[in-house]
Design an enzyme around this catalytic site. Structure first.
Site, PDB file in Angstrom:
ATOM      1  N   CYS A 109       0.838  -1.204   0.000  1.00 32.59           N
ATOM      2  CA  CYS A 109       0.000   0.000   0.000  1.00 32.59           C
ATOM      3  C   CYS A 109       0.875   1.257   0.000  1.00 32.59           C
ATOM      4  CB  CYS A 109      -0.885   0.017   1.234  1.00 32.59           C
ATOM      5  SG  CYS A 109      -1.793  -1.501   1.409  1.00 32.59           S
TER       6      CYS A 109
HETATM    7  N1  SAJ Z   1       7.013   2.355   8.240  1.00 25.77           N
HETATM    8  C1  SAJ Z   1       8.148   3.073   8.573  1.00 25.77           C
HETATM    9  N2  SAJ Z   1       8.039   4.089   9.470  1.00 25.77           N
HETATM   10  C2  SAJ Z   1       6.823   4.410  10.050  1.00 25.77           C
HETATM   11  C3  SAJ Z   1       5.676   3.663   9.687  1.00 25.77           C
HETATM   12  C4  SAJ Z   1       5.794   2.634   8.786  1.00 25.77           C
HETATM   13  O1  SAJ Z   1       9.243   2.820   8.074  1.00 25.77           O
HETATM   14  O2  SAJ Z   1       6.792   5.340  10.876  1.00 25.77           O
HETATM   15  C5  SAJ Z   1       7.138   1.278   7.252  1.00 25.77           C
HETATM   16  C6  SAJ Z   1       6.748  -0.074   7.814  1.00 25.77           C
HETATM   17  O3  SAJ Z   1       7.861  -0.709   8.392  1.00 25.77           O
HETATM   18  C7  SAJ Z   1       6.299  -0.803   6.549  1.00 25.77           C
HETATM   19  C8  SAJ Z   1       5.734   0.302   5.697  1.00 25.77           C
HETATM   20  O4  SAJ Z   1       6.229   1.530   6.220  1.00 25.77           O
HETATM   21  O5  SAJ Z   1       7.399  -1.386   5.891  1.00 25.77           O
HETATM   22  C9  SAJ Z   1       4.222   0.347   5.691  1.00 25.77           C
HETATM   23  O6  SAJ Z   1       3.760   0.209   7.027  1.00 25.77           O
HETATM   24  P1  SAJ Z   1       2.235   0.601   7.374  1.00 25.77           P
HETATM   25  O7  SAJ Z   1       1.852  -0.014   8.649  1.00 25.77           O
HETATM   26  O8  SAJ Z   1       2.040   2.055   7.276  1.00 25.77           O
HETATM   27  O9  SAJ Z   1       1.469   0.008   6.102  1.00 25.77           O
HETATM   28  P2  SAJ Z   1       0.532  -1.259   5.851  1.00 25.77           P
HETATM   29  O10 SAJ Z   1       0.566  -1.428   4.399  1.00 25.77           O
HETATM   30  O11 SAJ Z   1       0.799  -2.423   6.708  1.00 25.77           O
HETATM   31  O12 SAJ Z   1      -0.907  -0.768   6.321  1.00 25.77           O
HETATM   32  C10 SAJ Z   1      -1.299   0.486   5.918  1.00 25.77           C
HETATM   33  C11 SAJ Z   1      -2.248   0.939   6.999  1.00 25.77           C
HETATM   34  N3  SAJ Z   1      -1.371   1.304   8.132  1.00 25.77           N
HETATM   35  C12 SAJ Z   1      -1.570   2.273   9.018  1.00 25.77           C
HETATM   36  O13 SAJ Z   1      -2.436   3.090   8.869  1.00 25.77           O
HETATM   37  C13 SAJ Z   1      -0.706   2.285  10.219  1.00 25.77           C
HETATM   38  C14 SAJ Z   1      -3.080   1.956   6.424  1.00 25.77           C
HETATM   39  O14 SAJ Z   1      -2.255   3.001   5.988  1.00 25.77           O
HETATM   40  C15 SAJ Z   1      -3.889   1.398   5.274  1.00 25.77           C
HETATM   41  O15 SAJ Z   1      -5.156   1.027   5.786  1.00 25.77           O
HETATM   42  C16 SAJ Z   1      -3.278   0.165   4.650  1.00 25.77           C
HETATM   43  O16 SAJ Z   1      -1.887   0.372   4.624  1.00 25.77           O
HETATM   44  C17 SAJ Z   1      -3.838   0.026   3.248  1.00 25.77           C
HETATM   45  O17 SAJ Z   1      -4.282  -1.085   2.951  1.00 25.77           O
HETATM   46  O18 SAJ Z   1      -3.866   1.012   2.528  1.00 25.77           O
END
Ligand code: SAJ
Length: 433
Positions: free
Chosen positions: A271
Site C-alpha cells: 500500500c
Molecule cells: N514504516 C516506517 N516508518 C513508520 C511507519 C511505517 O518505516 O513510521 C514502514 C513499515 O515498516 C512498513 C511500511 O512503512 O514497511 C508500511 O507500514 P504501514 O503499517 O504504514 O502500512 P501497511 O501497508 O501495513 O498498512 C497500511 C495501513 N497502516 C496504518 O495506517 C498504520 C493503512 O495506511 C492502510 O489502511 C493500509 O496500509 C492500506 O491497505 O492502505
C-alpha cells in the site's frame, strides 16, 4: 427495484458477494458472515477457495480471530463460481491494484468488473474497495459494469469505499475503523452507507466516488511522505552523530501539530510504497505536472536499503571486520513486525545488498522459513545462543514481538538495531542508523 435492496439492507440480511479473497476481501467477507449476512467469498484461485472451504485461513494478514467466526457462522461460502453474483444484493470488489513500471495496473479491477457484469442483476449495489486513482470507478468500472446492458444509477447502484485495514493491528479492526463512502448518486451513497453501517460503527458519506478515492490516496501518501521525511532526517542525524530516535521522541512531546513517524530500512507492504504512485501518475497524465513531493519521497524511501547496508559495512569496519566474509545474522525479513508478508519488504533488499558485498548471511523470521527473493535463497536458521554468538553482527531489520531482545543483546557481539527496537539508552554493543 432499489426498494428491495434497501429493505434487505435495513433488515440486516442483504446477500453479499465479495470479489477477491485476499486480506481485504476475506476480512470483510468473514466479518459480514459473522454479523449474520449470507456472504459469498469469490476468488478465481481454486486452491485458496478449497482451503477456505475447509476452514483453513490461508490468507496472510487475516487474523484467525477474524476468519474463525465467519467460517463458524456457516454463512461464509467461499466459491470460484461467479454466477453467485446474480443472487447478490451487494457486491464488493476487493482486488489488488499493483503498480507496474510506475504505472497503475488496473487489470484485476477490470477483470473483476467484467466478471460482475456477466452476472449483474437489477437492483444490485456494487462497491469498489481497491485503492486507485480518482476517476477509476466512474471512468473504468462503470462502463464495464454497463456492458451488462444495465444502467448505473437507474438499474444498479455504484459506490466507492476504500479499505483501511492495518495488517497486524490488534486495536483497530473493521467495526471500529471509521469508513468513508461516496456513490455516483445520492441513492448509491445512501445505500452504501446503510450497508457499511451493518459492519462499521462510524460511516461518513461523501459527495462522490472521486472524493473517496482521493481521500484514500491522501491517507497513504501522508504516511509515505512523512516516513521519507524521517528517513532523510536519519541520514543527516547519523552524519552529525545525533540519535535520530531521541530527536523524534523529543519532537513527539509536543501534544499538537506533530505526529511521529520512524525511520528504518525502507517502506514495504503493498500500500504505502505503491498507492502514492497513482497520484503521481494521474497528475502527470491529467495535468502534465509531476507530483514532486511523492516522487521525491519515494526516491528517499527507496534509498534506505542502500543506506542501512552502508551503515552495517561502516560499523563492521569500525570493529576491524571487512564485510566480505563477515557473518551477519539478520532478524526479521517481512515488511513490518508481526505480519508474515514479504511484499516490497526493504529488509529483503538489505539482505541482497549485503550478500552481494560478500557477507555470509543467515536469517531468522518467525513467519518465513525460506527466503527466496532477488538473488538469495536461504533457509531460516534457529535462533540459539550459539547462532547469535557466531555472528560478527546481528542485524535487526523487522522487530517481531516474539523476539527476546535482552537475550539477543546478551549473546550478540554487535547488534545493529535498524528500528530502535531496543530503545534508549542503548547498550555499547547496540548501534543504529
Ligand atoms: N514504516 C516506517 N516508518 C513508520 C511507519 C511505517 O518505516 O513510521 C514502514 C513499515 O515498516 C512498513 C511500511 O512503512 O514497511 C508500511 O507500514 P504501514 O503499517 O504504514 O502500512 P501497511 O501497508 O501495513 O498498512 C497500511 C495501513 N497502516 C496504518 O495506517 C498504520 C493503512 O495506511 C492502510 O489502511 C493500509 O496500509 C492500506 O491497505 O492502505
Amino acid at each position: 427495484m432499489m426498494a428491495g435492496l434497501l429493505a434487505r439492507i435495513a433488515e440486516g440480511r442483504p446477500v453479499l458477494c465479495v470479489v477477491g479473497q485476499g486480506y481485504v476481501g476475506l476480512s470483510i467477507a468473514a466479518a459480514a458472515a459473522a454479523a449474520g449476512i449470507p456472504t459469498y467469498g469469490l476468488d478465481n484461485d481454486v486452491d485458496r477457495i478449497a482451503e477456505l472451504t475447509r476452514g483453513r485461513n490461508v490468507v496472510p494478514g487475516v487474523s484467525d480471530d477474524v476468519f474463525a467466526p465467519g467460517h463458524q457462522s456457516g454463512l461464509l461460502r467461499p466459491t470460484s463460481d461467479p454466477t453467485c453474483i446474480a443472487g447478490a444484493d451487494v457486491v464488493l470488489i476487493c482486488v489488488p491494484t499493483p503498480v507496474v513500471e510506475h504505472r497503475p495496473d488496473l487489470r484485476h479491477i477490470e477483470d473483476a468488473a467484467r466478471t460482475v457484469a456477466a452476472s449483474l442483476t437489477p437492483g444490485t449495489l456494487v462497491v469498489l474497495e481497491s485503492t486507485t486513482y480518482p476517476g477509476t470507478t466512474e471512468q473504468v468500472v462503470i462502463p464495464l459494469l454497463e456492458s451488462s446492458g444495465l444502467r448505473a444509477g437507474d438499474e444498479f447502484l455504484v459506490a466507492y469505499s476504500p479499505e483501511r485495514i492495518d495488517p497486524g493491528n490488534t486495536k483497530y479492526g473493521l467495526r471500529n475503523t471509521p469508513r468513508i463512502v461516496g456513490g455516483t448518486t445520492a441513492e448509491a451513497t445512501a445505500a452504501a452507507a446503510a450497508f457499511y453501517r451493518l459492519l462499521v460503527d462510524d460511516v461518513t458519506s461523501l459527495s462522490s466516488c472521486r472524493a473517496a478515492e482521493m481521500a484514500k490516496l491522501l491517507e497513504n501518501t501522508f504516511r509515505m511522505v512523512n516516513i521519507a521525511l524521517v528517513n532523510e532526517l536519519a541520514t543527516l542525524a547519523g552524519e552529525q552523530g545525533l540519535d535520530v530516535w531521541e530527536v523524534i521522541d523529543a519532537a513527539a512531546t509536543k501534544p499538537f501539530g506533530f505526529m511521529p513517524f520512524y525511520p528504518g530500512p525502507g517502506v514495504g507492504g503493498h500500500c504505502i510504497p505503491l498507492d502514492p504512485t497513482y497520484l503521481a501518475w494521474q497528475s502527470r497524465r491529467d495535468t502534465g505536472r509531476a507530483f514532486r513531493l511523492v516522487e521525491t519521497a519515494q526516491d528517499l524511501n527507496a534509498a534506505m536499503p542502500a543506506y542501512v547496508t552502508s551503515r552495517v559495512v561502516e560499523v563492521l569496519n569500525d570493529r576491524g571486520t571487512a564485510v566480505r566474509g563477515a557473518h551477519v545474522l539478520v532478524l526479521g525479513v517481512t515488511y513490518k513486525p508481526d505480519v508474515g508478508d514479504l511484499r516490497e519488504s526493504a529488509a529483503v533488499e538489505v539482505v541482497s545488498r549485503l550478500a552481494r558485498k560478500g557477507a555470509q548471511i543467515t536469517f531468522h523470521d518467525p513467519f518465513i522459513d525460506r527466503l527466496q527473493a532477488m538473488d538469495i535463497d536461504l533457509s531460516r536458521t534457529d535462533l540459539s545462543p550459539e547462532r547469535i554468538r557466531e555472528a560478527d553482527a546481528v542485524l535487526l531489520l523487522t522487530p517481531h514481538s516474539s523476539y527476546d531482545l535482552a537475550a539477543v543483546i546478551e549473546e550478540a557481539r554487535l547488534l545493529f538495531d535498524a528500528r530502535n527496537a531496543v530503545g534508549l539508552p542503548r547498550p555499547a554493543s547496540v548501534v543504529t542508523l
